[in-house]
Design a protein around this motif. Structure first.
Motif, PDB file in Angstrom:
ATOM      1  N   SER A 123      -7.625   1.793  -2.205  1.00 11.14           N
ATOM      2  CA  SER A 123      -8.082   0.812  -1.093  1.00 11.14           C
ATOM      3  C   SER A 123      -9.293   1.418  -0.348  1.00 11.14           C
ATOM      4  O   SER A 123      -9.462   0.972   0.783  1.00 11.14           O
ATOM      5  CB  SER A 123      -6.946   0.736  -0.305  1.00 11.14           C
ATOM      6  OG  SER A 123      -6.735   1.986   0.304  1.00 11.14           O
TER       7      SER A 123
ATOM      8  N   ARG B  32       0.814  -1.334  -0.017  1.00  7.67           N
ATOM      9  CA  ARG B  32      -0.021   0.025   0.000  1.00  7.67           C
ATOM     10  C   ARG B  32       0.996   1.187   0.010  1.00  7.67           C
ATOM     11  O   ARG B  32       2.006   1.344   0.914  1.00  7.67           O
ATOM     12  CB  ARG B  32      -0.706   0.008   1.206  1.00  7.67           C
ATOM     13  CG  ARG B  32      -1.797   1.402   1.360  1.00  7.67           C
ATOM     14  CD  ARG B  32      -3.202   1.146   2.331  1.00  7.67           C
ATOM     15  NE  ARG B  32      -3.864   0.004   1.701  1.00  7.67           N
ATOM     16  CZ  ARG B  32      -4.919  -0.250   2.472  1.00  7.67           C
ATOM     17  NH1 ARG B  32      -4.995   0.130   3.925  1.00  7.67           N
ATOM     18  NH2 ARG B  32      -5.712  -1.237   2.063  1.00  7.67           N
TER      19      ARG B  32
ATOM     20  N   ASP C 284      -3.628   0.341  -3.362  1.00 12.05           N
ATOM     21  CA  ASP C 284      -2.850  -0.978  -3.034  1.00 12.05           C
ATOM     22  C   ASP C 284      -2.262  -1.481  -4.477  1.00 12.05           C
ATOM     23  O   ASP C 284      -2.775  -1.146  -5.475  1.00 12.05           O
ATOM     24  CB  ASP C 284      -4.056  -2.091  -2.762  1.00 12.05           C
ATOM     25  CG  ASP C 284      -4.632  -2.046  -1.068  1.00 12.05           C
ATOM     26  OD1 ASP C 284      -3.789  -1.568  -0.543  1.00 12.05           O
ATOM     27  OD2 ASP C 284      -5.524  -2.184  -0.987  1.00 12.05           O
TER      28      ASP C 284
ATOM     29  N   CYS D 145      -2.455   5.719  -0.198  1.00 12.25           N
ATOM     30  CA  CYS D 145      -3.536   4.730   0.045  1.00 12.25           C
ATOM     31  C   CYS D 145      -4.027   3.985  -1.093  1.00 12.25           C
ATOM     32  O   CYS D 145      -5.253   3.487  -1.329  1.00 12.25           O
ATOM     33  CB  CYS D 145      -4.992   5.348   0.783  1.00 12.25           C
ATOM     34  SG  CYS D 145      -4.521   6.131   2.356  1.00 12.25           S
TER      35      CYS D 145
ATOM     36  N   CYS E 280      -6.852   5.712   5.863  1.00 12.15           N
ATOM     37  CA  CYS E 280      -6.943   5.592   4.366  1.00 12.15           C
ATOM     38  C   CYS E 280      -8.619   5.487   4.167  1.00 12.15           C
ATOM     39  O   CYS E 280      -9.241   4.691   3.444  1.00 12.15           O
ATOM     40  CB  CYS E 280      -6.551   4.181   3.950  1.00 12.15           C
ATOM     41  SG  CYS E 280      -4.743   4.438   3.733  1.00 12.15           S
TER      42      CYS E 280
END
Length: 77
Positions: free
Chosen positions: A35, A16, A22, A20, A56
């Protein structure tokens, strides 16, 4: 794979990033997706969304009083 910050990641690894997202590294390169869900169905005149990079996630609060949360009817992401 080298990310946009110049950091090297192993092939087939997952992480990550600081925004924020992935991310993963494959033979095709780096692929990233959010994410978090983004609020879109709320009263934008009375309320505002605030993004917290530590969790996040978004919260939607009244513009005049950030202690009061606003109802959100639709999220995307």
């Amino acid at each position: 794979c080298r990310d946009s910050n110049g950091e090297l990641h192993k092939l087939y690894s997952h992480w990550r990033n600081s925004e924020c997202y992935d991310c993963s590294c494959s033979e095709d390169g780096i692929d990233c997706c959010s994410s978090f869900a983004t609020p879109i169905g709320y009263d934008k005149e009375k309320c505002e969304s605030i993004f917290n990079k530590e969790t996040c996630s978004y919260t939607v609060v009244e513009k005049d009083d950030h202690l009061k949360e606003c109802p959100v009817h639709e999220w995307v992401g």
